[in-house]
Motif scaffolding. Structure first.
Motif, PDB file in Angstrom:
ATOM      1  N   ALA A   1       0.805  -1.230   0.000  1.00 14.96           N
ATOM      2  CA  ALA A   1       0.000   0.000   0.000  1.00 14.96           C
ATOM      3  C   ALA A   1       0.836   1.277   0.000  1.00 14.96           C
ATOM      4  O   ALA A   1       0.509   2.229  -0.713  1.00 14.96           O
ATOM      5  CB  ALA A   1      -0.963  -0.010   1.187  1.00 14.96           C
ATOM      6  N   GLU A   2       1.915   1.294   0.774  1.00 12.16           N
ATOM      7  CA  GLU A   2       2.708   2.530   0.851  1.00 12.16           C
ATOM      8  C   GLU A   2       3.475   2.824  -0.442  1.00 12.16           C
ATOM      9  O   GLU A   2       3.995   3.920  -0.620  1.00 12.16           O
ATOM     10  CB  GLU A   2       3.663   2.494   2.051  1.00 12.16           C
ATOM     11  CG  GLU A   2       4.710   1.401   2.016  1.00 12.16           C
ATOM     12  CD  GLU A   2       4.217   0.056   2.543  1.00 12.16           C
ATOM     13  OE1 GLU A   2       5.025  -0.884   2.520  1.00 12.16           O
ATOM     14  OE2 GLU A   2       3.042  -0.058   2.955  1.00 12.16           O
TER      15      GLU A   2
ATOM     16  N   THR B   1       1.995   2.074  -3.602  1.00 11.49           N
ATOM     17  CA  THR B   1       1.018   2.060  -4.699  1.00 11.49           C
ATOM     18  C   THR B   1       1.326   3.147  -5.718  1.00 11.49           C
ATOM     19  O   THR B   1       1.227   2.929  -6.930  1.00 11.49           O
ATOM     20  CB  THR B   1      -0.417   2.241  -4.144  1.00 11.49           C
ATOM     21  OG1 THR B   1      -0.727   1.120  -3.315  1.00 11.49           O
ATOM     22  CG2 THR B   1      -1.448   2.367  -5.246  1.00 11.49           C
TER      23      THR B   1
ATOM     24  N   ASN C   1      -5.920   1.691  -2.613  1.00  7.38           N
ATOM     25  CA  ASN C   1      -5.673   1.358  -1.203  1.00  7.38           C
ATOM     26  C   ASN C   1      -6.924   1.284  -0.339  1.00  7.38           C
ATOM     27  O   ASN C   1      -6.993   0.466   0.576  1.00  7.38           O
ATOM     28  CB  ASN C   1      -4.686   2.340  -0.591  1.00  7.38           C
ATOM     29  CG  ASN C   1      -3.287   2.139  -1.120  1.00  7.38           C
ATOM     30  OD1 ASN C   1      -2.968   1.108  -1.717  1.00  7.38           O
ATOM     31  ND2 ASN C   1      -2.434   3.123  -0.912  1.00  7.38           N
TER      32      ASN C   1
ATOM     33  N   ARG D   1      -7.867  -2.791  -2.596  1.00 13.86           N
ATOM     34  CA  ARG D   1      -7.077  -3.705  -1.754  1.00 13.86           C
ATOM     35  C   ARG D   1      -7.949  -4.431  -0.731  1.00 13.86           C
ATOM     36  O   ARG D   1      -7.776  -5.632  -0.541  1.00 13.86           O
ATOM     37  CB  ARG D   1      -5.925  -2.965  -1.075  1.00 13.86           C
ATOM     38  CG  ARG D   1      -4.761  -2.668  -2.004  1.00 13.86           C
ATOM     39  CD  ARG D   1      -3.563  -2.127  -1.232  1.00 13.86           C
ATOM     40  NE  ARG D   1      -2.534  -1.598  -2.086  1.00 13.86           N
ATOM     41  CZ  ARG D   1      -1.555  -2.322  -2.627  1.00 13.86           C
ATOM     42  NH1 ARG D   1      -1.486  -3.616  -2.392  1.00 13.86           N
ATOM     43  NH2 ARG D   1      -0.642  -1.745  -3.382  1.00 13.86           N
TER      44      ARG D   1
END
Length: 141
Positions: free
Chosen positions: A8-9, A11, A35, A39
């Motif tokens: 996620a960090e 993306t 996110n 996700r």
């Protein structure tokens, strides 16, 4: 060429290739949608880096799915390569990565849709062993 899953960090690293396929998205909108919406529904994102620029130049987004027709399978939602990087094997390597992951997860098949106008993508999929088993119909509401 390096291929790895983007958590996620990270993306945002896939935005440049993804905007080639999804031009209606802004970078902030893309990250938020992936996110916060996709996700949690099981969507995963994998990037392919160019060795010279050190940037993600191709990406694939997919998720596990199950249906009565196909059983457990991976569904590729997005596969795209930056125009100047096409023909260098990024998409082929991403498809191979997805295939290994599908096998690891016990999936029987991989499915994807490609717009009828995306002839280069059709050739790529057919070269990589994909078939056209059906038509996909949609209706706008």
């Amino acid at each position: 060429m390096k291929i790895e899953e983007l958590e996620a960090e990270r993306t945002w690293l896939a935005f440049d290739p993804m905007r080639q396929l999804r031009p209606h998205l802004t970078s902030t909108g893309f990250v938020k949608l992936v996110n916060e919406v996709q996700r949690p529904q099981g969507y995963r994102l994998v990037g392919s880096w160019d060795g010279e620029t050190g940037r993600v130049v191709a990406a694939v987004g997919f998720r596990e799915s199950s249906s009565l027709a196909y059983g457990r399978h991976l569904l590729v939602d997005d596969l795209t390569t930056m125009p100047g990087m096409r023909g260098r094997g990024h998409a082929t390597r991403l498809l191979a990565w997805v295939e290994r992951e599908a096998k690891r997860l016990g999936c029987a098949q991989i499915h994807l849709d490609a717009g009828t106008h995306r002839h280069e993508a059709h050739r790529l999929y057919l070269r990589n062993g994909y078939i056209i088993p059906s038509f996909h119909f949609a209706r706008r509401l």
